[in-house]
Design an enzyme around this catalytic site. Sequence first.
Site, PDB file in Angstrom:
ATOM      1  CG  ASP A   8      -1.004   0.162   2.624  1.00  0.00           C
ATOM      2  OD1 ASP A   8       0.866   0.263   2.727  1.00  0.00           O
ATOM      3  OD2 ASP A   8      -1.476  -0.224   3.166  1.00  0.00           O
ATOM      4  CG  HIS A  98       9.655 -24.729  12.050  1.00  0.00           C
ATOM      5  ND1 HIS A  98       9.952 -24.359  13.780  1.00  0.00           N
ATOM      6  CD2 HIS A  98      11.242 -25.184  12.410  1.00  0.00           C
ATOM      7  CE1 HIS A  98      11.180 -24.959  14.448  1.00  0.00           C
ATOM      8  NE2 HIS A  98      11.838 -25.053  13.018  1.00  0.00           N
TER       9      HIS A  98
HETATM   10  C1  RB5 Z   1      -2.356   2.739   6.547  1.00  0.00           C
HETATM   11  O1  RB5 Z   1      -1.595   4.032   7.018  1.00  0.00           O
HETATM   12  C2  RB5 Z   1      -1.586   1.690   7.800  1.00  0.00           C
HETATM   13  O2  RB5 Z   1      -2.891   1.655   7.350  1.00  0.00           O
HETATM   14  C3  RB5 Z   1      -1.205   0.355   6.716  1.00  0.00           C
HETATM   15  O3  RB5 Z   1       0.175   0.434   5.782  1.00  0.00           O
HETATM   16  C4  RB5 Z   1      -0.981  -0.596   7.546  1.00  0.00           C
HETATM   17  O4  RB5 Z   1      -0.268  -0.084   8.241  1.00  0.00           O
HETATM   18  C5  RB5 Z   1      -2.277  -1.575   7.903  1.00  0.00           C
HETATM   19  O5  RB5 Z   1      -2.134  -2.316   8.706  1.00  0.00           O
END
Ligand code: RB5
Length: 145
Positions: A8, A98
């Site tokens: 992301d 594992h």
């Molecule tokens: C994005 O702000 C963040 O929530 C995402 O990258 C991640 O850490 C979610 O688990």
Amino acid sequence: MKVALASDHGGVNIKEEIRNLLEEMGLEYEDFGCDCTTSVDYPDYALPVAEKVANGEFDRAILICGTGIGMSIAANKVKGIRCALVHDLFSAKATREHNDSNILTMGERVIGGGLAREIAKVWLETEFQGGRHANRVGKITEYEG
Ligand code: RB5
């Protein structure tokens, strides 16, 4: 080995590090994004990539977000996925030996690019030990039905 890669907005820099590593290792891979720093939703990347591993299109995947947690929670919802959230070298090796983990997640807000690269390398190079571990992994597969 065919590797799928995604992140992301919180993981684009480490994704770039891992891309370089995969190039250097000469592994076949595909980058499924994201390529931006604007906010996106990690399940939109984790779920389709996990499905590609589950259906055999890819052997393994590496997913990066801010913490690695969201990606791992989402990926582990897909049947057949054994996704490990790893931030140290010992666990990178152990989860292959594992757990036969088929997806690795890491958090860019947790570790630096150098360590992430080493973790990914160890994880990609370590074989599953089988034996008693296969029996344990088999129990998870059986539960999934
Ligand atoms: C994005 O702000 C963040 O929530 C995402 O990258 C991640 O850490 C979610 O688990």
